[in-house]
Write a protein that holds these residues in place. Sequence first.
Motif, PDB file in Angstrom:
ATOM      1  N   ASP A  55       0.821  -1.213   0.000  1.00 32.65           N
ATOM      2  CA  ASP A  55       0.000   0.000   0.000  1.00 32.65           C
ATOM      3  C   ASP A  55       0.857   1.266   0.000  1.00 32.65           C
ATOM      4  N   GLU A  56       2.092   1.155   0.489  1.00 27.90           N
ATOM      5  CA  GLU A  56       2.990   2.307   0.472  1.00 27.90           C
ATOM      6  C   GLU A  56       3.404   2.665  -0.952  1.00 27.90           C
ATOM      7  N   TRP A  57       3.290   1.714  -1.857  1.00 26.83           N
ATOM      8  CA  TRP A  57       3.675   1.947  -3.257  1.00 26.83           C
ATOM      9  C   TRP A  57       2.449   2.113  -4.151  1.00 26.83           C
ATOM     10  N   ARG A  58       1.329   2.537  -3.540  1.00 24.96           N
ATOM     11  CA  ARG A  58       0.109   2.669  -4.324  1.00 24.96           C
ATOM     12  C   ARG A  58       0.266   3.667  -5.466  1.00 24.96           C
ATOM     13  N   GLY A  59       0.977   4.764  -5.210  1.00 28.80           N
ATOM     14  CA  GLY A  59       1.185   5.759  -6.263  1.00 28.80           C
ATOM     15  C   GLY A  59       1.905   5.192  -7.477  1.00 28.80           C
ATOM     16  N   PRO A  60       3.088   4.563  -7.296  1.00 28.37           N
ATOM     17  CA  PRO A  60       3.758   3.954  -8.454  1.00 28.37           C
ATOM     18  C   PRO A  60       2.924   2.870  -9.129  1.00 28.37           C
ATOM     19  N   ILE A  61       2.121   2.123  -8.336  1.00 32.58           N
ATOM     20  CA  ILE A  61       1.274   1.095  -8.939  1.00 32.58           C
ATOM     21  C   ILE A  61       0.217   1.737  -9.831  1.00 32.58           C
ATOM     22  N   GLU A  62      -0.388   2.841  -9.371  1.00 34.27           N
ATOM     23  CA  GLU A  62      -1.361   3.551 -10.196  1.00 34.27           C
ATOM     24  C   GLU A  62      -0.724   4.068 -11.468  1.00 34.27           C
ATOM     25  N   THR A  63       0.490   4.601 -11.356  1.00 29.44           N
ATOM     26  CA  THR A  63       1.189   5.117 -12.538  1.00 29.44           C
ATOM     27  C   THR A  63       1.487   4.004 -13.526  1.00 29.44           C
ATOM     28  N   ARG A  64       1.966   2.860 -13.002  1.00 29.09           N
ATOM     29  CA  ARG A  64       2.278   1.726 -13.867  1.00 29.09           C
ATOM     30  C   ARG A  64       1.026   1.189 -14.548  1.00 29.09           C
ATOM     31  N   ALA A  65      -0.067   1.052 -13.786  1.00 29.79           N
ATOM     32  CA  ALA A  65      -1.320   0.552 -14.351  1.00 29.79           C
ATOM     33  C   ALA A  65      -1.865   1.512 -15.406  1.00 29.79           C
ATOM     34  N   SER A  66      -1.759   2.809 -15.162  1.00 30.08           N
ATOM     35  CA  SER A  66      -2.224   3.793 -16.133  1.00 30.08           C
ATOM     36  C   SER A  66      -1.419   3.714 -17.418  1.00 30.08           C
ATOM     37  N   ARG A  67      -0.110   3.470 -17.288  1.00 30.79           N
ATOM     38  CA  ARG A  67       0.741   3.379 -18.472  1.00 30.79           C
ATOM     39  C   ARG A  67       0.418   2.122 -19.285  1.00 30.79           C
ATOM     40  N   VAL A  68       0.184   1.001 -18.596  1.00 31.86           N
ATOM     41  CA  VAL A  68      -0.097  -0.252 -19.295  1.00 31.86           C
ATOM     42  C   VAL A  68      -1.463  -0.220 -19.970  1.00 31.86           C
ATOM     43  N   LEU A  69      -2.491   0.265 -19.247  1.00 33.69           N
ATOM     44  CA  LEU A  69      -3.849   0.274 -19.781  1.00 33.69           C
ATOM     45  C   LEU A  69      -4.109   1.440 -20.721  1.00 33.69           C
ATOM     46  N   GLY A  70      -3.349   2.506 -20.600  1.00 35.86           N
ATOM     47  CA  GLY A  70      -3.540   3.662 -21.463  1.00 35.86           C
ATOM     48  C   GLY A  70      -4.641   4.591 -21.010  1.00 35.86           C
ATOM     49  N   VAL A  71      -5.151   4.425 -19.794  1.00 34.83           N
ATOM     50  CA  VAL A  71      -6.186   5.299 -19.233  1.00 34.83           C
ATOM     51  C   VAL A  71      -5.830   5.581 -17.786  1.00 34.83           C
ATOM     52  N   PRO A  72      -6.298   6.723 -17.226  1.00 34.12           N
ATOM     53  CA  PRO A  72      -6.001   7.027 -15.821  1.00 34.12           C
ATOM     54  C   PRO A  72      -6.616   6.009 -14.871  1.00 34.12           C
ATOM     55  N   VAL A  73      -5.831   5.541 -13.902  1.00 32.86           N
ATOM     56  CA  VAL A  73      -6.270   4.548 -12.922  1.00 32.86           C
ATOM     57  C   VAL A  73      -6.015   5.093 -11.522  1.00 32.86           C
ATOM     58  N   THR A  74      -7.007   4.990 -10.640  1.00 29.22           N
ATOM     59  CA  THR A  74      -6.837   5.357  -9.232  1.00 29.22           C
ATOM     60  C   THR A  74      -7.258   4.178  -8.364  1.00 29.22           C
ATOM     61  N   ILE A  75      -6.584   4.019  -7.209  1.00 27.82           N
ATOM     62  CA  ILE A  75      -6.848   2.924  -6.285  1.00 27.82           C
ATOM     63  C   ILE A  75      -7.067   3.514  -4.903  1.00 27.82           C
ATOM     64  N   GLY A  76      -8.193   3.176  -4.282  1.00 29.63           N
ATOM     65  CA  GLY A  76      -8.500   3.715  -2.962  1.00 29.63           C
ATOM     66  C   GLY A  76      -7.621   3.139  -1.871  1.00 29.63           C
ATOM     67  N   GLY A  77      -7.371   1.828  -1.911  1.00 31.00           N
ATOM     68  CA  GLY A  77      -6.551   1.198  -0.879  1.00 31.00           C
ATOM     69  C   GLY A  77      -6.175  -0.213  -1.280  1.00 31.00           C
ATOM     70  N   ILE A  78      -5.060  -0.707  -0.678  1.00 29.60           N
ATOM     71  CA  ILE A  78      -4.578  -2.064  -0.945  1.00 29.60           C
ATOM     72  C   ILE A  78      -4.248  -2.722   0.392  1.00 29.60           C
ATOM     73  N   GLN A  79      -4.757  -3.928   0.589  1.00 33.03           N
ATOM     74  CA  GLN A  79      -4.459  -4.718   1.780  1.00 33.03           C
ATOM     75  C   GLN A  79      -3.968  -6.095   1.360  1.00 33.03           C
ATOM     76  N   VAL A  80      -3.137  -6.702   2.204  1.00 32.57           N
ATOM     77  CA  VAL A  80      -2.593  -8.028   1.938  1.00 32.57           C
ATOM     78  C   VAL A  80      -3.104  -8.993   2.990  1.00 32.57           C
ATOM     79  N   GLU A  81      -3.634 -10.122   2.548  1.00 32.49           N
ATOM     80  CA  GLU A  81      -4.069 -11.180   3.444  1.00 32.49           C
ATOM     81  C   GLU A  81      -3.359 -12.461   3.043  1.00 32.49           C
ATOM     82  N   SER A  82      -2.953 -13.248   4.041  1.00 37.03           N
ATOM     83  CA  SER A  82      -2.214 -14.475   3.755  1.00 37.03           C
ATOM     84  C   SER A  82      -2.950 -15.668   4.314  1.00 37.03           C
TER      85      SER A  82
END
Length: 309
Positions: A55-82
Amino acid sequence: MPPSPLASADAALVPPRWRWARNLLRVLAAVVVAGWSLLLIAWLTLYWGILPHVDEWRGPIETRASRVLGVPVTIGGIQVESSGWVPSLRLTDVVLHDAQRREALRLPRVAAAVSARSLLALELRFEQLLIEGAQLDVRRDRQGRIFVAGIEVPRSQGSGENPAADWFFEQHEFAIRGGALRWTDELRDLPALELTDVDFVVRNRLRRHALRLDATPPAGWGERFSLRGDFTERLLSRSGDWRRWVGTVYADLPRTDVSQLRRHVDLPFELDAGDGALRLWAEVANGTVRAATADLALREVALRLGPQA
């Protein structure tokens, strides 16, 4: 300590070519063990070192996803469960916007189970992507271009790459539960058509792709319907090159007002009224329908054939 006379005698009895083969097998075994050790270390690093801080890297993940998909992407939150060795991610409020900054896709809740194949493919892959309450916008503009979640669907059958489609059809399973789909046809200048209670499943196996869509149309259109497809991709083709797939499509409409089709589909006749059931089987190859069989049960039909019929 010098080798024993017995060991020296056994080594002397082994032919040279067998000694060479035995040494080769030892080297191969060492390489396999080293390779699996590196994969295990990489998996543990991903599991314990990277995912807990994703979740600390949410910004770079949004940027990467936007670049791959070609449209703006925003993510409210990310959690990890194991649970065991397979970690899962939970994303909330994932939104894709089109070129006009209109909301084209909203994913309130996304559950994603990370696949161990990510290490072999050197990219993030999932065993399952489960989305609840997705709200998808599909649009055709006045030039006839079709956009799904703000991403343009290529109309040409060329070999241009589509990284987003390739990535999507390489995932093991993709599922939507309780979603909504809005179809806007600017070319025909019609009000938006909305489908509710949409359940959509895609399962990808090597070169096989199975799809199923169940949805409820608006009041007056009829009952809940089902669309299914089973396809095989061409050998050595990209996973996302769906125009080169070969397979079958099945549609089941238990009750529908077929006169509504006149507003959205070009027919070779004027269909003014009609109500009933429809089942359709179609063989598809290279993006075109090669053969089709329809099973109709209609009543109160009113149609007028065109002059050319």
